[in-house]
Design a protein around this motif. Structure first.
Motif, PDB file in Angstrom:
ATOM      1  N   CYS A   1      37.635  26.729  31.934  1.00  0.00           N
ATOM      2  CA  CYS A   1      38.549  27.636  32.645  1.00  0.00           C
ATOM      3  C   CYS A   1      37.907  28.128  33.941  1.00  0.00           C
ATOM      4  O   CYS A   1      36.725  28.505  33.955  1.00  0.00           O
ATOM      5  CB  CYS A   1      38.883  28.823  31.748  1.00  0.00           C
ATOM      6  SG  CYS A   1      39.994  30.000  32.505  1.00  0.00           S
TER       7      CYS A   1
ATOM      8  N   HIS B   1      38.499  30.797  35.470  1.00  0.00           N
ATOM      9  CA  HIS B   1      38.365  32.252  35.564  1.00  0.00           C
ATOM     10  C   HIS B   1      36.929  32.673  35.265  1.00  0.00           C
ATOM     11  O   HIS B   1      36.202  33.084  36.156  1.00  0.00           O
ATOM     12  CB  HIS B   1      39.360  32.948  34.611  1.00  0.00           C
ATOM     13  CG  HIS B   1      39.242  34.443  34.602  1.00  0.00           C
ATOM     14  ND1 HIS B   1      39.140  35.162  33.436  1.00  0.00           N
ATOM     15  CD2 HIS B   1      39.201  35.346  35.603  1.00  0.00           C
ATOM     16  CE1 HIS B   1      39.046  36.455  33.731  1.00  0.00           C
ATOM     17  NE2 HIS B   1      39.088  36.589  35.045  1.00  0.00           N
ATOM     18  N   MET B   2      36.496  32.528  33.999  1.00  0.00           N
ATOM     19  CA  MET B   2      35.135  32.942  33.658  1.00  0.00           C
ATOM     20  C   MET B   2      34.429  31.937  32.752  1.00  0.00           C
ATOM     21  O   MET B   2      33.476  32.285  32.067  1.00  0.00           O
ATOM     22  CB  MET B   2      35.154  34.336  33.009  1.00  0.00           C
ATOM     23  CG  MET B   2      35.583  35.426  33.979  1.00  0.00           C
ATOM     24  SD  MET B   2      35.687  37.042  33.227  1.00  0.00           S
ATOM     25  CE  MET B   2      33.969  37.479  33.153  1.00  0.00           C
TER      26      MET B   2
ATOM     27  N   GLY C   1      43.656  34.346  28.621  1.00  0.00           N
ATOM     28  CA  GLY C   1      45.056  33.896  28.649  1.00  0.00           C
ATOM     29  C   GLY C   1      45.484  33.086  29.856  1.00  0.00           C
ATOM     30  O   GLY C   1      46.672  32.845  30.030  1.00  0.00           O
TER      31      GLY C   1
ATOM     32  N   PRO D   1      44.674  35.224  34.544  1.00  0.00           N
ATOM     33  CA  PRO D   1      43.994  35.670  35.754  1.00  0.00           C
ATOM     34  C   PRO D   1      43.316  34.586  36.612  1.00  0.00           C
ATOM     35  O   PRO D   1      42.860  34.897  37.708  1.00  0.00           O
ATOM     36  CB  PRO D   1      42.944  36.641  35.219  1.00  0.00           C
ATOM     37  CG  PRO D   1      42.666  36.172  33.833  1.00  0.00           C
ATOM     38  CD  PRO D   1      43.978  35.676  33.324  1.00  0.00           C
TER      39      PRO D   1
HETATM   40 FE1  FES Z   1      39.810  31.743  30.974  1.00  0.00          FE
HETATM   41 FE2  FES Z   1      39.175  34.246  31.489  1.00  0.00          FE
HETATM   42  S1  FES Z   1      37.848  32.608  31.046  1.00  0.00           S
HETATM   43  S2  FES Z   1      41.138  33.365  31.407  1.00  0.00           S
END
Ligand code: FES
Length: 521
Positions: free
Chosen positions: A464, A466-467, A486, A499
């Motif tokens: 992902c 995001h993080m 999510g 996010p």
């Molecule tokens: Fe995937 Fe935060 S690591 S949404």
């Protein structure tokens, strides 16, 4: 006899709210601009904030990553109610009577405010007044139901105890709220948006904000490289993407629920319903050009943490089949909610150290009145510097510490997902059917593969953006879902919802792997 059969539902999910309304076509932001207020997100919160704050004379830009009202608002059940499960007893116990009173007042007020906005703007959105019921079929919940009736009545909400429902469900106990309502959420928002878009309040679509810098004013950077300077910023993008402050990623978790829209032989008796226990079951109806649609909702689980997402639709159909003679399974779709640690949304200053930066998120499954409340609270904070309901919604509320146990559990779960995704043992074979997605490990790399109906393989890096959690395949929606916060991506790796602000990677290593697949096939 009805046509009920597990295989009779449509292959691809489709929300009735989206299917019954036209696409919007607001411009993309192609130049740097300066405004008084930048609102990130064009859903129910963003458009409602723009409506109320536009009336205060602010110059506003609503910046939407996709098209307005295509995210959570387009996938909700759209019950306009202050009945949010058994929440009042919970708030009173955890946060005290004063904050429970604020929550009750705010949400009761929001019901009337939505009705008023519809009337004065002449918005045709299928609004109808309906009673709302909570019921239980479990003896263990009878006392909780009794307590909830008492607490809500003490808080000034008209709630009554009931022993039966207009639906053919045997219940042990129930609560009825009068003077609630339902509507078509996209017709409402699109009507309101058309009303506010003018020289001072502008809506920009297909414009993703990817960064926020703090200067004298805030400077937003978009994916097209344009800058938006603004004194005030509201983050209304569902799960906040901004990670520099506030640690929202440690105190919000995403939860998925499912909806099927059926036609039945029997006439729906009216009313909106939800049970108190698990598995969750919720119902409402909607009049359509093509007859009466009954929406059957429930089956929640943490996003990215269910192995076979299709089974949730089947469970809802099994439930519907006990109540109605199903004649058509017309729609099915899923929705994703942001859950807070104590069940109350985070609405107000993003943190105590970020003046003029605001947030509205974490509505659980109760976004209709809570979105309206958010718009009112944020208008009052921006214009007056205070709101009568700011304490209960305060994202930095001290009482959130009372949810510390839950906080640790949620964080532990995120950390577990982060590590588990890296260590799991995965198949190395590449047997894959058209329409199927799989995670494979090849040369030590975890990759996601989807084969479309034409036989083309779509290969993505499952980390992902995001993080860094590892994504899982969602078979019902054909998407890559992140179990941590999510984010969701199409099988090609494009963002469905944040996010995350970056698409999935398909780097050169992945291209090499794709070649290996082709050789093997
Ligand atoms: Fe995937 Fe935060 S690591 S949404």
């Amino acid at each position: 006899m009805g046509i009920y059969n597990h295989n009779n539902f449509k292959k691809r999910p489709e929300s009735y709210w989206l299917a019954s309304t036209s696409d919007t076509d607001y411009p993309t932001l192609h130049q740097d601009i300066e405004v008084d207020l930048a609102i990130i997100g064009g859903g129910l919160v963003g458009i409602s904030c723009a409506y109320l704050l536009g009336k205060e004379g602010l110059k506003i830009a609503v910046i939407e990553a996709s098209r307005i009202c295509k995210g959570t608002t387009a996938h909700t059940t759209a019950k306009i109610t202050s009945q949010h499960g058994l929440i009042y007893n919970k708030i009173q116990s955890n946060l005290g009577n004063e904050l429970a009173q604020q929550y009750a007042e705010a949400n009761e007020f929001a019901i009337g405010e939505i009705r008023r906005i519809i009337q004065i703007n002449g918005i045709d959105c299928d609004y109808i007044a309906q009673p709302a019921f909570i019921y239980t079929q479990d003896e263990k919940y009878i006392e909780k139901i009794r307590n909830e009736v008492k607490v809500t009545s003490d808080l000034g909400i008209k709630a009554s105890y009931v022993n039966n429902l207009p639906l053919p469900i045997d219940i042990k106990a129930g609560i009825k709220f009068d003077n609630q309502a339902q509507f078509h959420p996209r017709k409402y928002i699109l009507g309101l948006a058309a009303n506010i878009h003018n020289d001072d309040v502008k809506i920009f679509e297909n414009t993703r904000v990817v960064d926020i810098e703090e200067d004298r004013n805030y400077i937003l950077t978009t994916d097209k490289g344009k800058k938006v300077r603004s004194k005030n910023v509201i983050i209304a993008s569902h799960y906040p993407f901004y990670n520099k402050h506030g640690g929202y990623f440690t105190r919000l978790y995403p939860e998925k629920s499912y909806i099927v829209g059926i036609k039945a032989k029997e006439k729906y008796p009216g009313g909106m319903y939800i049970n108190a226990e698990d598995p969750a079951r919720s119902l409402r109806h909607q009049n359509t050009d093509d007859g009466e649609l009954i929406l059957v909702v429930g089956e929640h689980h943490k996003t990215g943490q269910s192995e076979n997402t299709n089974k949730h639709y089947r469970a809802l159909l099994d439930f519907a089949n006990t109540l109605f003679t199903i004649e058509d399974i017309s729609y099915r779709w899923s929705t994703q909610d942001c859950m807070t640690l104590d069940g109350v949304p985070y609405v107000g200053n993003f943190t105590t150290n970020t003046p003029n930066l605001y947030v509205a998120t974490g509505f659980g499954k109760w976004g209709m009145t809570n979105s309206m409340v958010s718009a009112i609270v944020l208008r009052d904070l921006i214009v007056e510097g205070q709101s009568p309901w700011q304490d209960v919604y305060n994202p930095s509320r001290k009482t959130i510490i009372a949810s510390a146990k839950n906080f640790l559990v949620q964080n532990f779960n995120v950390a577990e997902q982060l590590i588990e995704g890296k260590l799991e043992s995965l198949p190395k074979n590449i047997d894959i059917e058209p329409g199927e997605g799989k995670i494979l490990k090849i040369d030590g790399k975890r990759i996601g593969v989807f084969q479309d109906e034409e036989g083309t393989l779509h290969i993505i890096n499952t980390t992902c953006t995001h993080m860094g959690c590892e994504l899982n395949w969602n078979s019902a929606e054909r998407s890559w879902d992140c179990p941590c916060h999510g984010s969701r991506f199409t099988y090609k790796g494009d963002i469905i919802e944040g996010p995350a602000v970056e698409s999935l990677k398909t780097d050169k290593d992945v291209n090499t792997i794709q070649k290996l697949f082709k050789d093997d096939f």
